[in-house]
Design an enzyme around this catalytic site. Structure first.
Site, short mmCIF file in Angstrom:
data_model
loop_
_atom_site.label_atom_id
_atom_site.label_comp_id
_atom_site.label_asym_id
_atom_site.label_seq_id
_atom_site.Cartn_x
_atom_site.Cartn_y
_atom_site.Cartn_z
CD GLU A 1 -2.10 4.44 2.97
OE1 GLU A 1 -3.25 4.88 3.02
OE2 GLU A 1 -1.79 3.43 2.29
CG HIS B 1 -1.97 -1.00 1.24
ND1 HIS B 1 -3.13 -0.85 1.96
CD2 HIS B 1 -2.08 -2.20 0.61
CE1 HIS B 1 -3.91 -1.90 1.78
NE2 HIS B 1 -3.28 -2.74 0.96
CB CYS C 1 -2.33 1.59 6.17
SG CYS C 1 -1.79 0.82 4.63
CB CYS D 1 -6.73 -0.30 4.84
SG CYS D 1 -5.06 -0.97 4.95
#
Length: 154
Positions: free
Chosen positions: A56, A54, A87, A84
């Site tokens: 992040e 992801h 994260c 999410c």
């Protein structure tokens, strides 16, 4: 919402657009320390075939390498989309001070939408957060991406 947040969020949107070159979901993140961008990342799940890649996570890993410490205590993370649950947990572990994100993520959001990870009182780290930056632009970018993806599937 101050001018510096708007500036960094615009840069985060630019980073998100890089994912489009790889047919990946256009989500971007940057890490800012002392008013300077020290790392950025965009979704790479499709390219790497790794669901953990992801934006992040990538940005925080780069930032930690850059400063030589896993603790990003004095850093702000900007993301186009609500982090999410995974994260949000990583943000806590990296000790990010503040998170600013563009729009909510109704399916997987871990900050406001589905869970409120940063609001758990028993945790030993607190993360400030703010959202609602360039929502329509980000939603439009996401909508266009998924419309294109669905068109390829038909």
């Amino acid at each position: 919402m101050d001018d510096i947040d708007l500036l960094f969020m615009k840069k985060t949107i630019q980073v998100a657009k890089r994912a489009l070159k790889y047919d990946d979901v256009p989500i971007g993140a940057i890490v800012v320390m002392d008013g300077k961008i020290i790392a950025s990342g965009y979704n790479r799940k499709k390219t790497t075939k790794n669901p953990l890649d992801h934006a992040e996570i990538i940005a925080m890993k780069k930032a930690a390498r850059k400063i030589g410490d896993w603790r990003l205590n004095n850093c702000v993370l900007y993301s186009t989309l609500e982090p999410c649950i995974m994260c949000a947990g990583a943000i806590l572990h990296y000790r990010i001070k503040r998170v600013v994100f563009g729009t909510l993520e109704p399916k997987f959001g871990g900050v406001v939408s589905n869970d409120r990870i940063f609001d758990i009182k028993t945790l030993n780290h607190r993360v400030e957060y703010e959202f609602g930056f360039f929502e329509e632009e980000i939603k439009g970018m996401m909508r266009d991406f998924f419309k294109k993806v669905r068109g390829k599937m038909c």
